[in-house]
Design a protein around this motif. Structure first.
Motif, PDB file in Angstrom:
ATOM      1  N   CYS A  84      34.735  48.583  42.294  1.00 30.32           N
ATOM      2  CA  CYS A  84      35.717  47.755  43.001  1.00 30.32           C
ATOM      3  C   CYS A  84      35.149  47.218  44.313  1.00 30.32           C
ATOM      4  N   LEU A  85      34.388  48.041  45.006  1.00 28.14           N
ATOM      5  CA  LEU A  85      33.724  47.580  46.232  1.00 28.14           C
ATOM      6  C   LEU A  85      32.740  46.453  45.941  1.00 28.14           C
ATOM      7  N   GLN A  86      31.920  46.640  44.922  1.00 28.30           N
ATOM      8  CA  GLN A  86      30.948  45.614  44.538  1.00 28.30           C
ATOM      9  C   GLN A  86      31.644  44.320  44.141  1.00 28.30           C
ATOM     10  N   ALA A  87      32.721  44.453  43.368  1.00 28.33           N
ATOM     11  CA  ALA A  87      33.459  43.279  42.912  1.00 28.33           C
ATOM     12  C   ALA A  87      34.044  42.516  44.094  1.00 28.33           C
ATOM     13  N   GLY A  88      34.595  43.258  45.050  1.00 27.63           N
ATOM     14  CA  GLY A  88      35.181  42.627  46.224  1.00 27.63           C
ATOM     15  C   GLY A  88      34.148  41.902  47.070  1.00 27.63           C
ATOM     16  N   MET A  89      33.009  42.523  47.290  1.00 27.41           N
ATOM     17  CA  MET A  89      31.952  41.892  48.087  1.00 27.41           C
ATOM     18  C   MET A  89      31.397  40.661  47.376  1.00 27.41           C
ATOM     19  N   ASN A  90      31.282  40.747  46.045  1.00 24.73           N
ATOM     20  CA  ASN A  90      30.797  39.608  45.267  1.00 24.73           C
ATOM     21  C   ASN A  90      31.754  38.425  45.387  1.00 24.73           C
ATOM     22  N   PHE A  91      33.061  38.697  45.272  1.00 24.73           N
ATOM     23  CA  PHE A  91      34.037  37.607  45.360  1.00 24.73           C
ATOM     24  C   PHE A  91      34.078  37.025  46.770  1.00 24.73           C
ATOM     25  N   GLN A  92      33.900  37.885  47.768  1.00 24.98           N
ATOM     26  CA  GLN A  92      33.852  37.394  49.152  1.00 24.98           C
ATOM     27  C   GLN A  92      32.696  36.407  49.324  1.00 24.98           C
ATOM     28  N   THR A 119      42.063  43.583  41.124  1.00 23.74           N
ATOM     29  CA  THR A 119      42.238  42.477  40.183  1.00 23.74           C
ATOM     30  C   THR A 119      43.017  41.324  40.814  1.00 23.74           C
ATOM     31  N   ILE A 120      44.051  41.661  41.588  1.00 18.93           N
ATOM     32  CA  ILE A 120      44.816  40.609  42.280  1.00 18.93           C
ATOM     33  C   ILE A 120      43.907  39.844  43.232  1.00 18.93           C
ATOM     34  N   PHE A 121      43.091  40.570  43.982  1.00 18.83           N
ATOM     35  CA  PHE A 121      42.171  39.927  44.930  1.00 18.83           C
ATOM     36  C   PHE A 121      41.157  39.056  44.203  1.00 18.83           C
ATOM     37  N   LEU A 122      40.537  39.592  43.160  1.00 16.66           N
ATOM     38  CA  LEU A 122      39.504  38.834  42.431  1.00 16.66           C
ATOM     39  C   LEU A 122      40.069  37.592  41.761  1.00 16.66           C
ATOM     40  N   GLY A 123      41.384  37.589  41.515  1.00 18.27           N
ATOM     41  CA  GLY A 123      41.999  36.452  40.830  1.00 18.27           C
ATOM     42  C   GLY A 123      42.764  35.514  41.741  1.00 18.27           C
ATOM     43  N   THR A 124      42.524  35.598  43.043  1.00 23.86           N
ATOM     44  CA  THR A 124      43.205  34.688  43.969  1.00 23.86           C
ATOM     45  C   THR A 124      42.891  33.240  43.604  1.00 23.86           C
TER      46      THR A 124
END
Length: 328
Positions: free
Chosen positions: A77-85, A287-292
């Motif tokens: 989840c951390l990796q996914a968040g940083m990637n989307f950022q 998932t909510i964050f990655l799908g903004t």
């Protein structure tokens, strides 16, 4: 417990030609015990810490497969968040976007809280972990409401934070003197007071969620976003936060106890539900964050990585539950 020591202290004072009062005897005993405690403290606490560390080692060993999956989920989840950022920061229009900014911060909070929960579970405090999960659950509800109503709701949520800041300053100024603390200046207090009036337009019970859903209580908001089935677990978590009377046997930590006892420390039982609830809530927020803006065809954002991360995260949630359940 201290009768013999009290008698000895009284005898010692009498030997000095005194006719000691109970207060004098009590003070002498207290001084002796305080000094003795200081002398024994290092050895005694070293033993306590050693026992604590040994428990954590055993607990991690017992639930190793579950902890491995839960740590793996959090790291993903951390990796996914940083990637989307990285993805959205390539587009200047999202640098100050309120919706993506709120979800970004909620995701960061969720990752930190999940780390706290893992720490509590490894330490043998499943009911404290459940209490901390309550915050994650409230964040899921918040994110779903904001997701449903979009950027305007995100802006109002930010405004609610400003109101809480203003109220915090008001309360600090009331209590600072009694607590021996410096407080905010009149100018600072006036600034935030005016900001609160501007946001609420003078309405005493202004609430960001009520503006969009007609509700402000978490129970009603949970129903609004379709999460009412979690109400029992949420209420159970509340009992671990608030002062309440309940039997020790109702604790997750007592789920494997063979007889009743007053639990006042660690337990290696009852980790499954708090761990799985954490996995579910962390995955939802991520998932909510990655799908903004994912449904906006003109968003200009690349979701290829995010979609793959969502699949990995979804699989991890099931693996976390299965892993803890297999140990239990």
């Amino acid at each position: 417990m201290f009768e013999e020591l009290l008698d000895l202290a009284e005898s010692k004072l009498r030997e000095n030609g005194e006719s000691p009062s109970y207060e004098a005897v009590k003070n002498l005993v207290s001084d002796i015990l305080i000094e003795d405690t200081k002398e024994q403290e290092e050895t005694r606490i070293k033993s306590i810490v050693s026992e604590h560390d040994a428990f954590i080692k055993r607990n991690r060993k017992r639930w190793a497969v579950g902890f491995r999956k839960l740590h793996g989920l959090r790291e993903t989840c951390l990796q996914a968040g940083m990637n989307f950022q990285e993805q959205f920061l390539k587009n200047p229009k999202y640098e100050t976007d309120e919706l993506i900014g709120v979800f970004l911060r909620q995701h960061a909070h969720a990752c930190r809280i999940s780390g706290e929960i893992i720490h509590l579970l490894e330490g043998g405090y499943p009911d404290a972990a459940l209490a901390r999960w309550r915050t994650l659950y409230e964040m899921v509800v918040t994110c779903l409401v904001i997701q449903k109503h979009g950027k305007e709701a995100a802006i109002d949520y930010i405004k609610q934070g400003a109101i809480h800041t203003a109220e915090g300053i008001e309360e600090h100024r009331k209590t600072a003197e009694a607590m021996g603390q410096e407080t905010f200046t009149d100018e600072e207090a006036e600034y935030y007071s005016n900001l609160k009036k501007e946001v609420t337009n003078g309405e005493s019970h202004w609430n960001w969620a009520r503006k969009h859903t007609k509700f402000s209580k978490i129970g009603k908001l949970s129903e609004y976003v379709g999460l009412e089935k979690w109400s029992h677990n949420y209420l159970l978590a509340n009992r671990n936060i608030h002062s309440d009377y309940f039997e020790m046997a109702s604790l997750y930590a007592m789920s494997e106890a063979k007889y009743d006892m007053l639990l006042c420390g660690q337990s290696n039982s009852g980790l499954t539900e708090p761990a799985h609830f954490t996995a579910i809530s962390l995955a939802q927020i991520t998932t909510i964050f990655l799908g903004t803006y994912i449904e906006d065809e003109n968003s200009g954002l690349d979701y290829k990585d995010s979609v793959i991360f969502m699949r990995i995260i979804d699989n991890y949630v099931k693996e976390v539950g299965d892993a803890f359940l297999s140990v239990e």
